[in-house]
Design a protein around this motif. Sequence first.
Motif, PDB file in Angstrom:
ATOM      1  N   TRP A 295      -5.695 -24.688   2.959  1.00 59.57           N
ATOM      2  CA  TRP A 295      -6.918 -24.713   2.144  1.00 59.57           C
ATOM      3  C   TRP A 295      -7.948 -23.773   2.738  1.00 59.57           C
ATOM      4  O   TRP A 295      -8.208 -23.821   3.939  1.00 59.57           O
ATOM      5  N   LEU A 296      -8.529 -22.948   1.872  1.00 57.46           N
ATOM      6  CA  LEU A 296      -9.620 -22.066   2.318  1.00 57.46           C
ATOM      7  C   LEU A 296     -10.779 -22.223   1.357  1.00 57.46           C
ATOM      8  O   LEU A 296     -10.716 -21.763   0.210  1.00 57.46           O
ATOM      9  N   ALA A 297     -11.829 -22.885   1.783  1.00 65.58           N
ATOM     10  CA  ALA A 297     -13.019 -22.978   0.944  1.00 65.58           C
ATOM     11  C   ALA A 297     -13.811 -21.692   1.135  1.00 65.58           C
ATOM     12  O   ALA A 297     -14.153 -21.333   2.250  1.00 65.58           O
ATOM     13  N   ASN A 298     -14.069 -21.000   0.037  1.00 65.36           N
ATOM     14  CA  ASN A 298     -14.718 -19.689   0.112  1.00 65.36           C
ATOM     15  C   ASN A 298     -15.782 -19.558  -0.979  1.00 65.36           C
ATOM     16  O   ASN A 298     -15.430 -19.395  -2.132  1.00 65.36           O
ATOM     17  N   PRO A 299     -17.088 -19.648  -0.646  1.00 68.71           N
ATOM     18  CA  PRO A 299     -17.678 -19.871   0.669  1.00 68.71           C
ATOM     19  C   PRO A 299     -17.272 -21.221   1.260  1.00 68.71           C
ATOM     20  O   PRO A 299     -16.959 -22.145   0.521  1.00 68.71           O
ATOM     21  N   ASN A 300     -17.335 -21.274   2.576  1.00 76.83           N
ATOM     22  CA  ASN A 300     -16.930 -22.503   3.255  1.00 76.83           C
ATOM     23  C   ASN A 300     -18.068 -23.521   3.279  1.00 76.83           C
ATOM     24  O   ASN A 300     -19.231 -23.169   3.412  1.00 76.83           O
ATOM     25  N   ASN A 301     -17.708 -24.779   3.125  1.00 79.39           N
ATOM     26  CA  ASN A 301     -18.613 -25.901   3.317  1.00 79.39           C
ATOM     27  C   ASN A 301     -18.173 -26.561   4.614  1.00 79.39           C
ATOM     28  O   ASN A 301     -17.004 -26.904   4.738  1.00 79.39           O
ATOM     29  N   PRO A 302     -19.024 -26.714   5.611  1.00 82.25           N
ATOM     30  CA  PRO A 302     -20.484 -26.668   5.600  1.00 82.25           C
ATOM     31  C   PRO A 302     -21.118 -25.405   6.189  1.00 82.25           C
ATOM     32  O   PRO A 302     -22.300 -25.455   6.523  1.00 82.25           O
ATOM     33  N   THR A 303     -20.381 -24.314   6.335  1.00 85.13           N
ATOM     34  CA  THR A 303     -20.991 -23.171   7.026  1.00 85.13           C
ATOM     35  C   THR A 303     -21.667 -22.193   6.071  1.00 85.13           C
ATOM     36  O   THR A 303     -22.517 -21.415   6.486  1.00 85.13           O
ATOM     37  N   GLY A 304     -21.260 -22.186   4.803  1.00 81.73           N
ATOM     38  CA  GLY A 304     -21.890 -21.314   3.812  1.00 81.73           C
ATOM     39  C   GLY A 304     -21.390 -19.886   3.816  1.00 81.73           C
ATOM     40  O   GLY A 304     -21.905 -19.043   3.094  1.00 81.73           O
ATOM     41  N   HIS A 305     -20.362 -19.625   4.649  1.00 81.57           N
ATOM     42  CA  HIS A 305     -19.875 -18.258   4.782  1.00 81.57           C
ATOM     43  C   HIS A 305     -18.778 -17.923   3.790  1.00 81.57           C
ATOM     44  O   HIS A 305     -17.946 -18.764   3.486  1.00 81.57           O
ATOM     45  N   CYS A 306     -18.754 -16.653   3.354  1.00 79.74           N
ATOM     46  CA  CYS A 306     -17.597 -16.131   2.632  1.00 79.74           C
ATOM     47  C   CYS A 306     -16.698 -15.444   3.651  1.00 79.74           C
ATOM     48  O   CYS A 306     -17.179 -14.791   4.569  1.00 79.74           O
ATOM     49  N   TYR A 307     -15.392 -15.600   3.463  1.00 82.76           N
ATOM     50  CA  TYR A 307     -14.450 -14.961   4.368  1.00 82.76           C
ATOM     51  C   TYR A 307     -14.145 -13.546   3.896  1.00 82.76           C
ATOM     52  O   TYR A 307     -14.316 -13.206   2.731  1.00 82.76           O
ATOM     53  N   ASP A 308     -13.648 -12.751   4.833  1.00 87.45           N
ATOM     54  CA  ASP A 308     -13.220 -11.384   4.541  1.00 87.45           C
ATOM     55  C   ASP A 308     -11.989 -11.439   3.622  1.00 87.45           C
ATOM     56  O   ASP A 308     -10.971 -12.030   3.989  1.00 87.45           O
ATOM     57  N   PRO A 309     -12.053 -10.836   2.428  1.00 84.98           N
ATOM     58  CA  PRO A 309     -10.921 -10.903   1.496  1.00 84.98           C
ATOM     59  C   PRO A 309      -9.630 -10.374   2.122  1.00 84.98           C
ATOM     60  O   PRO A 309      -8.543 -10.903   1.847  1.00 84.98           O
ATOM     61  N   ALA A 310      -9.730  -9.347   2.976  1.00 86.68           N
ATOM     62  CA  ALA A 310      -8.527  -8.799   3.610  1.00 86.68           C
ATOM     63  C   ALA A 310      -7.888  -9.854   4.512  1.00 86.68           C
ATOM     64  O   ALA A 310      -6.654  -9.962   4.587  1.00 86.68           O
ATOM     65  N   ALA A 311      -8.715 -10.661   5.178  1.00 84.87           N
ATOM     66  CA  ALA A 311      -8.190 -11.721   6.047  1.00 84.87           C
ATOM     67  C   ALA A 311      -7.489 -12.785   5.200  1.00 84.87           C
ATOM     68  O   ALA A 311      -6.421 -13.288   5.576  1.00 84.87           O
ATOM     69  N   ILE A 312      -8.069 -13.121   4.056  1.00 88.26           N
ATOM     70  CA  ILE A 312      -7.452 -14.115   3.165  1.00 88.26           C
ATOM     71  C   ILE A 312      -6.074 -13.625   2.714  1.00 88.26           C
ATOM     72  O   ILE A 312      -5.105 -14.385   2.704  1.00 88.26           O
ATOM     73  N   LEU A 313      -5.997 -12.340   2.392  1.00 83.90           N
ATOM     74  CA  LEU A 313      -4.714 -11.788   1.940  1.00 83.90           C
ATOM     75  C   LEU A 313      -3.668 -11.792   3.046  1.00 83.90           C
ATOM     76  O   LEU A 313      -2.488 -12.056   2.800  1.00 83.90           O
TER      77      LEU A 313
END
Length: 363
Positions: free
Chosen positions: A162-180
Amino acid sequence: MIECDVERLRRWLRPGVLEAEVYPARNTHGMLCLDAMENPYQLPESVRRKWVECLFEQELNRYPDSNTQALSVALRNFWQVPEALQLLPGNGSDELIQLVHLALGSPGGKVMAPEPGFGIYPITARAVGLEFIGVPLQAEDFALDVEALLQSIRRHEPAVVWLANPNNPTGHCYDPAAILRLARAVPGIIVVDEAYLPYSQQGLLEVCLEYEHLLVLRTLSKLGLAGLRIGALIGQPAWLQQFNKLRLPYNISTLNQVSATFMLAHAEHLNLQVQRVCAARETLYQQLSGLPQVRVWPSAANFFLLRVPDAKQLQQGLEQRNILIRNLHDSHPLLHQCIRVTVGTPAENQQLVAALQELLAQA
Ligand SMILES: *Cc1c(COP(=O)(O)O)cnc(C)c1O
């Protein structure tokens, strides 16, 4: 009261149920609710009157549409879901998270997510006997630790990441390249949870077209319809058709289906509210950043994570001033003395900042 027969409970309950806890109830009466990432605005009265008229027509003696036909079309249009992708609505995205775990739960099975993260992933995973593996985010900026995740994925072979993007509770969006990169490495499925899409505007639906095992989870909750409990899992048909078999046939009530369909036909009001919250987010960020002894992280969602001198004391002080926020201290080592505050209306944010200033000055 007779004494509880613990032996009998232990014998028959699924392992872990006795140790689990009831999801804590909120006492919101008379409170300024900045604890649950709700949109602070009501819809205009004219819209609400039309909505009630629409409900008036419904036949509650009949079962709901088990196919959620009209709602699915409305959601598809609203999110501009490509035709090749399928959409599975749920009673909130929480239900869909549970559904995925129900479908994938098998003895020795594992589920993975970066931590700190959304609490429903481990709760619903453990409830069906799956082991939850949390992989710490990077300290300081809460970026994905891709190497650690890749290593954990190889070692544990999780059924779902599971990847919450943006993440709860940090509010950050992850790098799309990292997700891939993670998507290419997972042996099972990877679900990108885009609950905060209205505030981040960074969706990954197109990636589903390339990866059959990457699914996107969305919800109407943070848009401003948290009371309706409508979410959807989106992806290529292969996995969704399987999950759909486990869905209870009437999981979304007629009232919720009709209400959501109606609200999406009037989405311009909700979109306008989201714009106002995003504008208020900028102002609030500036003000929170100016508070003494407070660290605030930037956010692509409708909340902020703050590190304060004493999280518990601040939370209690705010509660005495009728403001609800979340104390996250003790929920994860990386959240040492952290609290999470939802972005409200400009007036509500003002009230929050004034109360924080007062409490910090006292400390
Ligand atoms: C709030 C939230 C949800 C929303 O769940 P619903 O059941 O649709 O209200 C899902 N995922 C994350 C990460 C959230 O923060």
